[in-house]
Write a protein that holds these residues in place. Structure first.
Motif, PDB file in Angstrom:
ATOM      1  N   UNK A  39     -12.058 -10.374  -3.519  1.00 19.74           N
ATOM      2  CA  UNK A  39     -11.540 -11.393  -2.582  1.00 19.74           C
ATOM      3  C   UNK A  39     -10.474 -10.798  -1.669  1.00 19.74           C
ATOM      4  N   UNK A  40      -9.700  -9.913  -2.261  1.00 18.68           N
ATOM      5  CA  UNK A  40      -8.669  -9.287  -1.432  1.00 18.68           C
ATOM      6  C   UNK A  40      -9.317  -8.370  -0.401  1.00 18.68           C
ATOM      7  N   UNK A  41     -10.357  -7.665  -0.821  1.00 17.64           N
ATOM      8  CA  UNK A  41     -11.091  -6.814   0.116  1.00 17.64           C
ATOM      9  C   UNK A  41     -11.739  -7.656   1.225  1.00 17.64           C
ATOM     10  N   UNK A  42     -12.231  -8.819   0.780  1.00 10.25           N
ATOM     11  CA  UNK A  42     -12.842  -9.729   1.768  1.00 10.25           C
ATOM     12  C   UNK A  42     -11.802 -10.155   2.775  1.00 10.25           C
ATOM     13  N   UNK A  43     -10.621 -10.490   2.285  1.00 10.37           N
ATOM     14  CA  UNK A  43      -9.557 -10.915   3.184  1.00 10.37           C
ATOM     15  C   UNK A  43      -9.197  -9.780   4.114  1.00 10.37           C
ATOM     16  N   UNK A  44      -9.046  -8.549   3.556  1.00 13.39           N
ATOM     17  CA  UNK A  44      -8.719  -7.425   4.428  1.00 13.39           C
ATOM     18  C   UNK A  44      -9.815  -7.218   5.469  1.00 13.39           C
ATOM     19  N   UNK A  45     -11.072  -7.377   5.027  1.00 13.51           N
ATOM     20  CA  UNK A  45     -12.187  -7.192   5.973  1.00 13.51           C
ATOM     21  C   UNK A  45     -12.118  -8.184   7.138  1.00 13.51           C
ATOM     22  N   UNK A  46     -11.837  -9.457   6.795  1.00  9.55           N
ATOM     23  CA  UNK A  46     -11.782 -10.484   7.863  1.00  9.55           C
ATOM     24  C   UNK A  46     -10.612 -10.249   8.794  1.00  9.55           C
ATOM     25  N   UNK A  47      -9.455  -9.899   8.194  1.00 11.74           N
ATOM     26  CA  UNK A  47      -8.304  -9.614   9.044  1.00 11.74           C
ATOM     27  C   UNK A  47      -8.579  -8.396   9.904  1.00 11.74           C
ATOM     28  N   UNK A  48      -9.260  -7.439   9.330  1.00 14.89           N
ATOM     29  CA  UNK A  48      -9.601  -6.244  10.109  1.00 14.89           C
ATOM     30  C   UNK A  48     -10.533  -6.604  11.276  1.00 14.89           C
ATOM     31  N   UNK A  49     -11.506  -7.519  10.977  1.00 16.15           N
ATOM     32  CA  UNK A  49     -12.393  -7.999  12.083  1.00 16.15           C
ATOM     33  C   UNK A  49     -11.571  -8.624  13.192  1.00 16.15           C
ATOM     34  N   UNK A  50     -10.574  -9.354  12.737  1.00 17.14           N
ATOM     35  CA  UNK A  50      -9.722 -10.028  13.730  1.00 17.14           C
ATOM     36  C   UNK A  50      -8.962  -9.003  14.546  1.00 17.14           C
ATOM     37  N   UNK A  51      -8.475  -7.929  13.803  1.00 13.38           N
ATOM     38  CA  UNK A  51      -7.721  -6.879  14.475  1.00 13.38           C
ATOM     39  C   UNK A  51      -8.593  -6.173  15.517  1.00 13.38           C
ATOM     40  N   UNK A  52      -9.844  -5.992  15.166  1.00 12.65           N
ATOM     41  CA  UNK A  52     -10.721  -5.271  16.084  1.00 12.65           C
ATOM     42  C   UNK A  52     -11.062  -6.078  17.354  1.00 12.65           C
ATOM     43  N   UNK A  53     -10.787  -7.319  17.353  1.00 11.00           N
ATOM     44  CA  UNK A  53     -11.088  -8.171  18.527  1.00 11.00           C
ATOM     45  C   UNK A  53     -10.185  -7.837  19.708  1.00 11.00           C
ATOM     46  N   UNK A  54      -9.096  -7.082  19.371  1.00  9.67           N
ATOM     47  CA  UNK A  54      -8.156  -6.753  20.437  1.00  9.67           C
ATOM     48  C   UNK A  54      -8.875  -6.009  21.549  1.00  9.67           C
ATOM     49  N   UNK A  55      -9.736  -5.066  21.126  1.00  6.20           N
ATOM     50  CA  UNK A  55     -10.414  -4.249  22.136  1.00  6.20           C
ATOM     51  C   UNK A  55     -11.305  -5.082  23.041  1.00  6.20           C
ATOM     52  N   UNK A  70      -1.920 -14.593  19.162  1.00  2.00           N
ATOM     53  CA  UNK A  70      -1.035 -14.757  18.008  1.00  2.00           C
ATOM     54  C   UNK A  70      -1.760 -14.681  16.690  1.00  2.00           C
ATOM     55  N   UNK A  71      -2.998 -15.196  16.633  1.00  2.08           N
ATOM     56  CA  UNK A  71      -3.723 -15.180  15.356  1.00  2.08           C
ATOM     57  C   UNK A  71      -4.113 -13.774  14.967  1.00  2.08           C
ATOM     58  N   UNK A  72      -4.381 -12.962  15.956  1.00  3.90           N
ATOM     59  CA  UNK A  72      -4.633 -11.543  15.647  1.00  3.90           C
ATOM     60  C   UNK A  72      -3.343 -10.883  15.128  1.00  3.90           C
ATOM     61  N   UNK A  73      -2.243 -11.290  15.799  1.00  2.00           N
ATOM     62  CA  UNK A  73      -0.956 -10.759  15.350  1.00  2.00           C
ATOM     63  C   UNK A  73      -0.657 -11.116  13.900  1.00  2.00           C
ATOM     64  N   UNK A  74      -1.025 -12.376  13.534  1.00  2.00           N
ATOM     65  CA  UNK A  74      -0.803 -12.796  12.154  1.00  2.00           C
ATOM     66  C   UNK A  74      -1.679 -11.978  11.211  1.00  2.00           C
ATOM     67  N   UNK A  75      -2.918 -11.749  11.632  1.00  4.59           N
ATOM     68  CA  UNK A  75      -3.795 -10.931  10.771  1.00  4.59           C
ATOM     69  C   UNK A  75      -3.207  -9.527  10.588  1.00  4.59           C
ATOM     70  N   UNK A  76      -2.631  -8.966  11.701  1.00  2.32           N
ATOM     71  CA  UNK A  76      -2.053  -7.630  11.620  1.00  2.32           C
ATOM     72  C   UNK A  76      -0.825  -7.620  10.683  1.00  2.32           C
ATOM     73  N   UNK A  77      -0.074  -8.695  10.697  1.00  2.00           N
ATOM     74  CA  UNK A  77       1.097  -8.787   9.807  1.00  2.00           C
ATOM     75  C   UNK A  77       0.655  -8.776   8.341  1.00  2.00           C
ATOM     76  N   UNK A  78      -0.404  -9.511   8.056  1.00  4.93           N
ATOM     77  CA  UNK A  78      -0.928  -9.558   6.684  1.00  4.93           C
ATOM     78  C   UNK A  78      -1.439  -8.171   6.297  1.00  4.93           C
ATOM     79  N   UNK A  79      -2.152  -7.524   7.229  1.00  8.76           N
ATOM     80  CA  UNK A  79      -2.692  -6.189   6.933  1.00  8.76           C
ATOM     81  C   UNK A  79      -1.557  -5.203   6.678  1.00  8.76           C
ATOM     82  N   UNK A  80      -0.458  -5.375   7.420  1.00  3.19           N
ATOM     83  CA  UNK A  80       0.690  -4.470   7.220  1.00  3.19           C
ATOM     84  C   UNK A  80       1.234  -4.594   5.807  1.00  3.19           C
TER      85      UNK A  80
END
Length: 941
Positions: A884-900, A906-916
């Motif tokens: 589940x944690x890997x799943x969460x990291x995967x989804x946040x990572x998907x969100x992070x990749x949307x930057x490109x 802000x929601x991407x920023x929140x995902x990046x904060x969680x990933x940090x």
């Protein structure tokens, strides 16, 4: 002495009355005897003859006869008396009574002279005087014997002709007509061969009696008698001038001769007999020419025709008249014969044939040349006959027309033709021209009727009915040539110029004006209508008609101010007095037109950007026609004009006032929308909404209005009343049947959700409707995605609130169920909102898994486990939580990749904060995010 006396007297009697040289006769004093008489002396002088009358000379011889005792002297004196009487033509000498006595005495002297044979004078004269003496004394046979003795002994005597005549007369008196014919012929031949000019009259008498002698011998001799009588007429009427001054002595003879010719011809072959006696048709044809020898011949035909008519043989009388006209078609008396035919049929009582004959007469001399050939009296007769025929056919046509008998137009045509013929040949013929026009008109001959009426009206001086004739000409053009308006107008102008005071003129001008208006020439129509107003004798109805026409024309040409003026004048005329000709409802019609002119002024002002002026005109309509439909409409348009001019503060009270005044008028139904518009446009949405909801129960589709009101409440910020309407509407279960309807319903739900404390059900409806709907819009998708996220967040909160406790399986099931619910809402949000909500959805879904992993790791160990089992249990939990944690990291990572691709949010920023926190080595760094757009030639990967 005695012999000298006889010679001198003979010279006096034998000399001409007037000679180259004059002479004077002097007689001596009267003596008792011839011996006592002084001789007669002749003095030749170049002086006028003395005035000695034949009566004086006769008196001397009469005296000589009475005083002489010698037979020779007495006989000579008696002869001289006879010669004087014959030559002078006067009744002189002895009276008839005296003469009988004298000749009785003279017989003795005659016998004595013949017995002695001592007569020194002419024996032929002696025999003649003896015959005369015997005749006067009643011894007719002896008288005839002496006359026969005279013609036998002295055939060359100048007395022979008379002797033959006396012998013939004796034979005629004795009914010896053949003998009389012979001696009359001898008398005529002798008289013509004799130089005794004083006996020429005797030959004429002999010719006349010759005819009678032949007539008395019967029809076998009538051809000779007819020719003889024709010769008698030729002698008595050598030329037509004689007829103008016939001597009394000849008049009876001529009349009797004509009578005898008529009697004989009537008993034989009629006119053909006359033709034969007169020398044939060729002779008759020439008889009226310059050299014609029988220019009196027409009298014979005339007398024969009269004779037939007097005997009642009318057809034969007509035949004779026609025969003469046929033989001598150019005879100057032809007109009399043609007229006599009509007179004969009139006498016979055959009126149709009389009319036919009159018609023949009129036609024969109807041409200009024929009419000119007539004498003045004949021309007058031609006019009389033409007028009679015209009157007859006019009366006949009138009767036929009244009785609806076919052919009446033909009768009127004949009447018109006869009237026309009379009129053109009379000086003061105005009335006849007018009758001709009327007859032609009723015959359907409009062209001739027009010409006749015009002539009566304008060409005949001082004709009292000229104006009526002119009016009739106008009427003909108006009724029969209406399409030729120019001709009608020209005729009307002519009438106006000639009869400017005629009371019918104003009405005519009105008619012309109307027709020009119909033809599309308003200026001409106005000109003629204006003439009506200028005529002083125009009546009120005529002025009214003119103003009405002017009003119509001005209104049609857009001159509404002038139209209003015209209608005002027309209305004033109606109000000034009452006139029966006024059509029913005319006043209302004029008022309607007046109101229309004012109304059109208002429309014009409004169209030209003068709304305030337009409103003023609209308000004036009410005064022109109070309570009328146009006045109601004008009030409505006044408010409408104010509305269009954005004068809402004035328009709103106008609209409200109109609805109050005319609540049941159809236009009142439009006030609501206009008030709503006015309220809305003037920033009064609440009033607009209230206006919409007023009387809502009476509307056929109340919910559309309520929704409009709700929208206005929304605009006014009155969410309470808005929501009430929205909620009530949604309770009716409306379904979207179009994109617009779907948008409307979703908008309602969105507004309710935004203003309600617990709109959970509405959120579900919104998302469900959007998911199921075939129609989407950016708004509805965004609203539904947002509500789905909200529901997901709420489900996530529920998920977070579920604690994992022993028994773990049960609590874990509840937690997973909550997770699934939240996750589905987030997925729905992504499907609805797309990229716009994906960052948030990815973040929230990742947090669901991270929370589940965390809660799993933090869940309590079952109490019945020992420490080792507890450690193993913890390790198992970690193994379960790690995915589940890997799943969460995967989804946040998907969100992070949307930057490109989508850029930072802000929601991407929140995902990046969680990933940090979860992977600090990779994500825990200082980063400054910038927007960047990849170009086509950019080598960046």
């Amino acid at each position: 002495m005695k012999r000298v006396l006889f010679i001198v007297v003979g010279l006096i009697l034998g000399a001409p009355v007037v000679g180259q040289e004059s002479f004077r006769v002097e007689l001596g004093r009267d003596g008792d005897t011839i011996e006592d008489m002084r001789p007669v002396f002749l003095t030749f002088e170049t002086r006028p003859l003395p005035a000695i009358s034949p009566a004086e000379v006769a008196r001397r011889y009469q005296q000589l006869f009475e005083v002489s005792d010698e037979p020779e002297v007495r006989i000579d004196a008696l002869n001289r008396l006879g010669n004087i009487r014959d030559r002078s033509g006067e009744s002189i000498g002895f009276s008839p009574e005296q003469e009988v006595a004298v000749y009785q005495q003279a017989l003795d002297s005659y016998e004595s002279i013949l017995a002695h044979g001592s007569f020194t004078g002419r024996l032929d004269e002696l025999l003649y005087q003896m015959a005369k003496a015997h005749a006067l004394t009643g011894e007719s046979e002896k008288s005839i014997n002496r006359l026969k003795q005279l013609v036998g002994l002295y055939p060359k005597s100048p007395l022979v002709a008379e002797a033959y005549f006396r012998i013939a007369e004796s034979a005629f008196a004795s009914a010896e007509y053949a003998v009389a014919e012979t001696f009359y012929l001898d008398a005529i031949n002798t008289a013509h061969s004799s130089n005794a000019g004083h006996r020429a009259g005797m030959a004429e008498k002999a010719r006349y009696m010759l005819g009678w002698s032949q007539f008395k011998q019967g029809q076998a001799a009538w051809d000779r008698a007819g020719k003889t009588f024709c010769q008698v007429l030729q002698e008595r009427i050598p030329n037509t001038s004689v007829l103008e001054s016939v001597r009394d002595t000849d008049a009876d003879t001529i009349d009797d001769t004509l009578r005898m010719l008529a009697v004989m011809a009537a008993r034989q072959k009629g006119g053909d007999s006359l033709i034969a006696w007169l020398g044939g048709k060729s002779e008759l044809k020439a008889s009226h020419g310059e050299t014609g020898s029988r220019r009196w011949a027409y009298l014979a035909f005339d007398r024969l025709a009269d004779y037939y008519a007097a005997q009642g043989h009318f057809e034969k009388s007509v035949e004779v008249n026609r025969l003469f006209v046929a033989i001598a078609p150019d005879h100057p008396r032809k007109a009399d014969f043609m007229a006599q035919i009509a007179a004969v049929w009139q006498l016979a009582g055959d009126l149709p044939k009389a009319r036919e004959a009159k018609a023949d007469y009129v036609e024969m001399f109807g041409s200009d040349a024929g009419y000119s050939s007539l004498q003045m009296a004949e021309q007058a007769r031609w006019q009389v006959l033409s007028r009679e025929l015209a009157d007859y056919f006019y009366y006949r046509g009138t009767e036929q027309k009244q009785q609806d008998v076919a052919g009446y137009q033909a009768s009127f045509q004949k009447a018109g033709t006869y009237y026309f013929g009379v009129a053109r040949r009379q000086a003061q013929s105005g009335e006849v021209w007018r009758l001709a026009g009327d007859a032609f008109l009723q015959a359907g001959n409009a062209a001739n009727a027009l010409d006749s009426f015009r002539t009566a009206a304008y060409d005949i001086a001082d004709y009292p009915e000229a104006a009526d004739s002119g009016w009739a000409a106008v009427a003909v053009l108006r009724d029969h040539y209406e399409s030729d308006l120019e001709s009608v107008t020209a005729e009307s102008d002519r009438f106006a110029m000639a009869f400017h005071d005629d009371p019918r003129l104003p009405g005519l001008m009105v008619f012309v004006a109307r027709r020009w208006r119909e033809q599309g020439l308003p200026e001409v129509a106005l000109a003629y209508a204006g003439k009506v107003l200028l005529l002083e004798h125009s009546t009120t109805p005529e002025r009214y008609a003119a103003w009405v026409l002017i009003g119509n024309v001005r209104q049609e040409t857009g001159e509404y101010v002038l139209a209003e003026e015209a209608w005002t004048h027309a209305l004033q005329l109606m109000e000034a007095e009452t006139w029966p000709e006024l059509p029913e409802g005319a006043e209302q019609q004029v008022r309607r037109q007046l109101a229309g002119a004012i109304y059109q002024q208002a429309e014009h002002a409004n169209a030209t950007g003068k709304p305030i002026l337009a409103v003023g005109h609209f308000h004036r309509v009410e005064a022109a026609m109070p309570g009328s439909e146009i006045a109601i409409k004008a009030r409505f348009e006044a408010a409408n004009t104010l509305l269009q001019a954005a004068e809402y503060s004035d328009a709103i009270p106008e609209l409200i006032s109109f609805r109050k005044a005319f609540p049941d008028h159809p236009l009142a139904g439009r006030i609501k929308d206009k008030l709503v518009f006015a309220y809305t446009s003037s920033g009064q949405p609440l009033s607009a909404a209230n206006e919409l909801l007023a009387g809502i129960d009476l509307e056929r589709d109340p919910w559309s209005i309520r929704l409009r009101a709700a929208a206005l409440f929304h605009e006014a910020g009155d969410k309470t009343r808005r929501n009430e309407l929205y909620l009530s509407y949604l309770k009716t279960g409306p379904e979207a049947d179009s994109a617009a309807k779907h948008l409307e319903l979703q908008t309602i739900r969105n507004r309710l959700i935004a203003s309600m404390d617990d709109p959970g059900r509405l959120r579900q409806e919104m998302v469900a409707q959007e998911m199921a709907s075939p129609w989407h819009s950016q708004e509805t998708l965004a609203w539904s995605a947002r509500q789905s996220l909200v529901m997901g967040a709420r489900a996530a909160a529920v998920f977070s609130s579920v604690q994992l406790m022993q028994p773990l399986a049960a609590s874990l099931d509840r937690k997973q169920s909550a997770l699934e619910s939240a996750r589905q809402h987030f997925l729905d949000a992504e499907s609805l909102g797309g990229e716009a909500v994906r960052s948030e959805s990815l973040y929230r879904r990742a947090e669901l898994y991270r929370t589940l992993a965390r809660d799993l790791m933090a869940s309590s160990v079952p109490e019945e486990l020992n420490e080792l089992e507890g450690m193993q249990y913890q390790m198992l939990l970690e193994e379960e939580a790690f995915p589940f944690e890997e799943k969460a990291i995967g989804l946040h990572s998907d969100n992070h990749r949307r930057i490109a691709e989508e850029g930072y949010d802000p929601w991407i920023g929140k995902s990046m904060a969680v990933l940090a926190r979860l992977n600090p080595g990779r994500y825990d760094r200082s980063v400054r995010w910038m927007s960047w757009t990849k170009e086509d030639d950019d080598d960046a990967s």
